[in-house]
Each structure stands twice: as structure tokens, then as C-alpha cells.
Design a protein around this motif. Structure first.
Motif, PDB file in Angstrom:
ATOM      1  N   ASN B 127      33.779  69.424  65.039  1.00  0.00           N
ATOM      2  CA  ASN B 127      32.833  69.391  63.941  1.00  0.00           C
ATOM      3  C   ASN B 127      31.543  68.808  64.485  1.00  0.00           C
ATOM      4  O   ASN B 127      31.557  67.734  65.103  1.00  0.00           O
ATOM      5  N   GLY B 129      29.151  67.350  63.155  1.00  0.00           N
ATOM      6  CA  GLY B 129      28.808  66.038  62.621  1.00  0.00           C
ATOM      7  C   GLY B 129      29.685  64.949  63.175  1.00  0.00           C
ATOM      8  O   GLY B 129      29.212  63.865  63.519  1.00  0.00           O
ATOM      9  N   LEU B 130      30.984  65.233  63.286  1.00  0.00           N
ATOM     10  CA  LEU B 130      31.904  64.228  63.823  1.00  0.00           C
ATOM     11  C   LEU B 130      31.521  63.897  65.261  1.00  0.00           C
ATOM     12  O   LEU B 130      31.538  62.741  65.686  1.00  0.00           O
ATOM     13  N   TRP B 132      28.597  64.059  66.481  1.00  0.00           N
ATOM     14  CA  TRP B 132      27.386  63.239  66.416  1.00  0.00           C
ATOM     15  C   TRP B 132      27.741  61.775  66.151  1.00  0.00           C
ATOM     16  O   TRP B 132      27.179  60.866  66.768  1.00  0.00           O
ATOM     17  N   VAL B 133      28.692  61.547  65.243  1.00  0.00           N
ATOM     18  CA  VAL B 133      29.103  60.174  64.947  1.00  0.00           C
ATOM     19  C   VAL B 133      29.676  59.525  66.211  1.00  0.00           C
ATOM     20  O   VAL B 133      29.379  58.370  66.522  1.00  0.00           O
ATOM     21  N   MET B 194      30.656  73.972  60.105  1.00  0.00           N
ATOM     22  CA  MET B 194      30.298  72.981  61.124  1.00  0.00           C
ATOM     23  C   MET B 194      31.277  72.985  62.286  1.00  0.00           C
ATOM     24  O   MET B 194      31.205  72.109  63.149  1.00  0.00           O
TER      25      MET B 194
END
Lengths: 223, 484
Positions: B127, B129-130, B132-133, B194
Motif C-alpha cells: 500500500n 500509504g503504508l 510512506w508511514v 493504493m
């Protein structure tokens, strides 16, 4: 979407952009903090409105985080830091107010030009929100560049981050938005406490990050 | 109990072991025990990473294991483990001379595991976003460790890294949102829009202009984390002022993770013909980094700072190779990432030992190492020879492959590439001579640390230069084809 819903979303996002401009020419730190708190409140209203328009109740959580953390707690903490470190005087600027404002105008034009030709088929709200968000992000960057004080740099970063949250919530149905806003809050909290943590004041007698540049590049003296 | 065991797949273990080790390490007061637990946790993570090689491939909406990340997970857990062994002896010395206190070490070990865990999250995430985290948390934990010595220099380095890194990941996040917007029309709202595999498979139908705009932000954002010039300002300071084990993992692992993130997005871009030519942009940035770092290498007076610039140089070389694209250049780039990771961490191990026995990082105060510490001198020399691109080490193999595949396709750019490589080769040999030979300077006390991690890394780099195992070649081929 009804025209009214559209207009309200526009008004709130536009309000954030105007507040970004206000941030650019404030010359007192306390005023910078107050304007930032206002921007965070505008952000939380805007996110809450998106939650209603998109029928996405989880965005309310993001709105609340924005309101409580960035609208109340962080400006409050920064006010305390400023008072304790006695730096509530003027903000030193690398570039004067006039040129900064002109550059800011240029950046807004740039973001509109960049986003406008993109995605004709997507909802017009998404596209305009994206333009607003990009403008807020670029103005936040500009503020970080033109200020030499650590506290105002932090505010610049947080204002940049407000733009990011605006973009993320404007993207319809984006998953994990709440998680991202939490992750960003952690980042911001880290930065705020970083001022304390790194004891910039005690080590350098100043929160002017120019003092950090003493030995840029090479170590002069032997440890 | 059985259900618990069956939930403990290698993939979960790679993420859970560091997560569980963080609170344990934060609570253990004795720094020796903390160091041992740190090593054990890293060993368990490595075991999980290795068993991942034999586990079936899988994908969910959040996690994925494919040919690309499987070897990076193995590499990351491996270098994380050897560095934890090096770190155990390194910090014992730092405690002895009083640069660190046991209280800080608790924090240090907890942050070490936080960094390892978040890098693994970034690698196995399916993902955007994951991932990115994961990169964000890894950045924050390394910031804390860079500033741990509390000297003015260390605080400056940490603050600079902090602000530049934060702006970088903020811009990368905006790029991530734009990619989601581009995918949302085609893949619908929600998690699939995503997911890497879905993005890469469907990118031909995405809006090309939105993708291009996104890639600019991703390139600047993750490029800051990769350390590409002109976004590299944080990198030399962070490497020079933090503890040496952190310099080793920063160079060896975190830069790779950031490059991996960028390459995933490049895979998405590769599926869409109408986007801007990302390859040319990456080639240009890579060459600028390479040549810039090559010149900067000559003016360094601090040994760790010098090898930090060398990292910028090698990341530039790898970025150039991926920008050029094609099966051979991509293969060379992947090999280069791996070799740089192994060799550069070995060099930082050597540099850590040198700085500790000599009590300084200044190049001018280090001399005659071949007389005072012969074994250490051999390790350091082998490392520098390997990183400078001499045969028979793996870096030579990847650089040779790169130059030979690039010449027919982009002759002028390749000339610049060769110039940059030769330039930094000169600087490396020059500095190596100063350190190894000449008037012996400084203390001659014995090294109270293990040379095993350093020589083990160098041996692997040597083996890879002579012969690559079949599965590795197969993965690299598959990924090189996907990268386009």
C-alpha cells in the motif's frame, strides 16, 4: 453535488489559502502562532464539510484531530515555549515582506497552472481542492525558507502539512486518511518537542537556526 | 495456541519481532543485557527474513511479497543483524569513554528496533500509504539516534536531517495522494487503488498528466531520503555526527529503502506510455549526484563525512542505472544497490573501529594504520578497494555491466558516468594511502571488538563479484524486466 455544498467547500479551502498569505508577512511570533491556529480551525471545518459532502463519517475524526491538536494544543505549547524562551519579539526574515508576497502569488499561479489541465473527468471539487492544497503546501515551504527562526520554521512545516491533509481529505474515498493524519500529528509533535529535546536555546543561546550554521560542512575544532 | 503459531508466518514475524523488542529494550536498564537482546531480536528477524525465501509468495491489500522486495527484506534483516553485533562492541567502548550513558542506550536500542521494524514495514507494504508511514517512522527513529551524543554538532545534524527529511516525506505524501487520484477512476475508491500490484498492472489506463505531476513530487520527496544532489544536505552531517552503527544502517539500508520506494513508483510509471520521461530525469539527477560527490570527496577532512559523500555517489550511480532502464542496466542497478549496502556498512564498521582506537574522526590525525593496526588496515583497505570499484568485488561487476550496457544507448551520459567513477576512485585511493601509510599517529591500543561482521560482508561482496547464486540472478532478471 449542490452548488451550495461546492461553494462552502471552496470558501473554506480558500480561507486556508488566505490565512497562508497572512502567515507570510506576520512579523511577531505570537501573531504567527495565532494565525496558524486559525488556519488549523479552517482546516478542521473544511475536513468536517468534506465528511458531510462525501458521506464519510470517519473524516470527522481527522477534523477533530486537526482542531484539538493543531488548533489548540500545539499553538498553546508553542506560546509557552516562546514565553519561556523570551523570543516573542520580531521574526527575522531572510527576504522582505514584499518580495515574499509576490513569490507567494507566483506560487499560487503555478499550482493552478499545474493542476488545471489535469483530470478533466474528475469532479471539479477534487481538482480545485487540489489546486488550493498545492498552493497551501508551496506557501508553507516558502515560509520555511524565508524565516530564520526555528519556531516559525515549525509553523511553516505545519502549515504545509495542513495543505497535505486538505489534499488527502479532498481525494474522494482515500483509505487510511485518519491513520495518516495521526501519523502526521506524531511527526508534528516530534518537531515541537524537538525544540525542547534538542535544547536549541540552551546550546546556542538562540532559536535562530542561523546559529546552527556555525560549522556547516566541516568540523573546525577537534573534539 | 495452534492458532497463534499458525498466525506466526515469516512475514508477520519480520514485523512483529522488532515491534515486541521495542518495549522490552526500552525497559531493560542494563546496557549489556540490552545489547544482547538487541542482537537476539535482530537474529530472530533475520531468521524470519531468511525463511521468507522459502515461504509461498502472497499478496493482500496491505502486504505483499514478490521478487523485488524479498531480497531487500533479506538484505535489510541481514545487515541489521551484523550491525547489531558491531553495535554491541561499539557502544561498550562509548560507555567506557563516557560519551554515552546507560540511560541513552536504552533509548538507542529501542530506536534501533523501531528503525528495523519500520524499514521492514516499508519494504513489505503493498500500500503506497503504508510504505510512506514506514519511511516516515524510520526517518524519525534515525533522527533521534543521530542526535544522541548531544554535542552542538550532533544537534545541528539531527535538526537539519529532521527538517529536510520531514519536508521530503511531506512532498512524497502529496505525490502519493496524486497517484491515488489517478488510480481512483480506474480501480475505484478504497484500498485497491493504493496497492502496488494493482497500480502497476493498470497504470496504462491512468491519467498520464496526473501521474507525471505525482512523480515530480515523489522524486523530490523520496530523492531527499535517497540523498540525491541537490537534496542531499542532511546526509553528510547525519552520517558524521551520529554513532557509527547508525551511519552503517543509514547508508546500507535506509537509502536503499527510499530508492526502493521510488522504483516502485517508477514501475507504475513504466506501464503508462504517455507520462513524462522519468528515466531522463533520474539519469540527470544520478549523474549530478555522482559528479558532485566525486568532487566533494577530495575536500573532506572527516573520515565518516567522506564515506557519506561516497554514499551519495553510489546512490547516484544506481539512480542513473534505473533511469537508463532496460534489462541489463536495471540488473546492474539492483546488483549495485546490494553491493553498496554490504560494502559500505563494512567500511563503516572499519571506520568505527578506527575512530575508536585513534580517538578522532579527522583524517589528518589518522595515519600509519598498517603499522599500528595491521588487521584493521587490511579490512579497511579491502573495503575501500571494493567501494572504489576494483575487481574482483561485486561493485566492479555492477559498474562494469552498467557502463557496457549504457555506452551504446547514451554515449555522452556514459562518459560523464565514467568520469565520475574515475574521479571518486582517485579520491578514495588518495585518502586510503593517507590513512594506511605514512607516519603512524595516535594511540596504538588494541581493538577490543570483533572483526567478524566486517570481513563477513567483504567476503560476501567478493563472492558476488565472482559468482552470483542462481535464485538471485532469477529475481534480479524478473524485477529488471518489471522496472522497464
Amino acid at each position: 453535488m449542490s452548488p451550495l455544498a461546492f461553494d462552502i467547500a471552496h470558501l473554506l479551502a480558500g480561507g486556508m489559502l488566505v490565512l497562508s498569505f497572512l502567515l507570510l508577512y506576520q512579523d511577531r511570533i505570537t501573531a504567527v502562532l495565532n494565525v496558524f491556529a486559525l488556519q488549523a480551525i479552517a482546516l478542521s471545518l473544511s475536513v468536517a464539510w468534506q465528511a458531510v459532502v462525501q458521506d464519510a463519517p470517519h473524516l470527522i475524526v481527522t477534523a477533530l484531530i486537526a482542531l484539538v491538536v493543531k488548533g489548540l494544543i500545539i499553538p498553546g505549547a508553542l506560546h509557552r515555549i516562546v514565553r519561556r524562551l523570551e523570543i516573542h519579539r520580531e521574526v527575522e526574515q531572510v527576504i522582505g515582506g514584499g518580495p515574499t508576497m509576490l513569490t507567494g502569488l507566483g506560487l499560487v499561479a503555478l499550482s493552478i497552472l499545474l493542476v488545471q489541465p489535469v483530470k478533466q473527468d474528475v469532479g471539479i471539487l477534487t481538482r480545485e481542492d487540489l489546486a488550493f492544497a498545492l498552493a497551501v503546501i508551496l506557501l508553507g515551504l516558502l515560509m520555511m525558507i524565508t524565516r530564520r527562526n526555528a519556531v516559525t520554521q515549525i509553523v511553516g512545516f505545519m502549515s504545509l502539512e495542513n495543505g497535505l491533509v486538505l489534499a488527502a481529505t479532498g481525494a474522494r474515498g482515500m483509505p487510511l486518511v485518519v491513520e495518516f493524519s495521526v501519523a502526521f500529528s506524531i511527526l508534528v509533535a516530534f518537531i515541537v518537542f524537538g525544540v525542547f529535546l534538542f535544547r536549541i536555546r540552551e546550546r546556542f543561546d538562540s532559536v535562530d537556526v542561523g546559529a546552527l550554521d556555525r560549522f556547516r560542512g566541516e568540523r573546525r575544532d577537534q573534539r | 495456541m495452534m492458532a497463534l503459531l499458525s498466525a506466526l508466518t515469516p512475514l508477520n514475524a519480520v514485523l512483529l519481532v522488532p515491534a515486541l523488542a521495542i518495549p522490552v529494550l526500552a525497559l531493560v536498564g542494563n546496557y549489556r543485557a540490552g545489547a544482547i537482546i538487541n542482537v537476539i531480536a535482530c537474529a530472530l528477524t533475520l531468521a524470519a527474513g531468511l525463511s521468507l525465501l522459502f515461504a509461498p509468495r502472497l499478496r493482500t491489500d496491505l502486504l505483499i511479497i514478490d521478487d523485488f522486495n524479498i531480497y531487500l527484506v533479506t538484505l535489510t534483516t541481514f545487515v541489521g543483524f551484523t550491525t547489531s553485533v558491531f553495535s554491541a562492541t561499539y557502544i561498550a567502548h562509548e560507555i567506557e569513554i563516557g560519551r554515552l550513558t546507560p540511560k541513552y542506550l536504552r533509548f538507542y536500542h529501542a530506536m534501533y528496533q523501531a528503525m528495523m521494524g519500520s524499514m521492514n514495514v516499508a519494504l513489505v507494504a503493498n500500500n503506497t500509504g503504508l510504505m510512506w508511514v514506514g519511511v516516515e517512522v524510520a526517518t524519525l527513529s534515525t533522527v533521534m539516534m543521530v542526535g544522541i551524543y548531544r554535542t552542538p554538532e550532533a544537534i545541528e545534524a539531527a535538526w537539519k536531517y529532521f527538517i529536510l527529511g520531514s519536508v521530503g516525506i511531506a512532498l512524497a505524501f502529496f505525490g502519493t495522494i496524486l497517484v491515488y487520484l489517478a488510480a481512483q477512476d480506474v480501480l475505484g475508491e478504497g484500498l485497491p487503488a493504493m496497492a502496488w500490484d494493482a497500480l502497476a498492472a493498470n497504470s496504462a489506463k491512468f491519467d498520464a498528466r496526473l501521474l507525471s505531476l505525482a512523480f515530480v513530487f515523489l522524486l523530490v520527496g523520496y530523492g531527499t531520503k535517497i540523498g540525491l544532489a541537490p537534496f542531499h544536505a542532511w546526509l553528510p552531517d547525519a552520517h558524521a555526527e551520529g554513532p557509527t552503527p547508525i551511519s552503517a544502517v543509514l547508508s546500507g539500508l535506509l537509502l536503499n529503502v527510499a530508492l526502493y520506494a521510488l522504483l516502485r513508483f517508477k514501475m507504475v510509471m513504466a506501464g503508462n506510455q504517455a507520462t513524462l520521461d522519468v528515466g531522463a530525469v533520474m539519469m540527470a539527477l544520478g549523474l549530478v549526484s555522482l559528479v558532485f560527490a566525486g568532487f566533494m570527496l577530495y575536500r573532506r577532512r572527516d573520515i565518516k563525512r567522506m564515506f557519506a559523500y561516497s554514499s551519495i555517489e553510489h546512490m547516484g550511480i544506481a539512480t542513473f542505472a534505473f533511469g537508463l532502464g532496460g534489462p541489463l542496466a536495471n540488473f546492474a542497478g539492483l546488483l549495485h544497490m546490494t553491493m553498496h549496502s554490504l560494502v559500505k556498512s563494512a567500511i563503516f564498521f572499519a571506520v568505527g573501529h578506527i575512530a575508536q582506537v585513534k580517538g578522532t574522526q579527522r583524517l589528518a590525525d589518522i595515519g600509519g594504520l598498517s603499522v599500528t593496526h595491521p588487521v584493521l588496515a587490511i579490512g579497511f583497505a579491502l573495503g575501500v578497494i571494493a567501494i572504489a570499484g576494483m575487481p574482483p568485488f561485486g561493485v566492479f561487476a555492477s559498474e562494469f555491466m552498467m557502463v557496457s550496457s549504457a555506452f551504446p544507448r547514451a554515449p555522452y551520459a556514459t562518459l560523464v558516468l565514467v568520469f565520475g567513477i574515475v574521479l571518486s576512485f582517485g579520491a578514495m585511493v588518495l585518502r586510503m594511502q593517507e590513512v594506511l601509510f605514512g607516519e603512524p599517529k595516535g594511540p596504538r591500543g588494541p581493538v577490543k571488538a570483533s572483526y567478524v561482521p566486517m570481513f563477513f560482508h567483504l567476503a560476501l561482496a567478493l563472492v558476488a563479484g565472482l559468482w552470483l547464486p542462481e535464485p538471485v540472478v532469477r529475481w534480479f532478471r524478473v524485477v529488471a524486466a518489471q522496472l522497464g
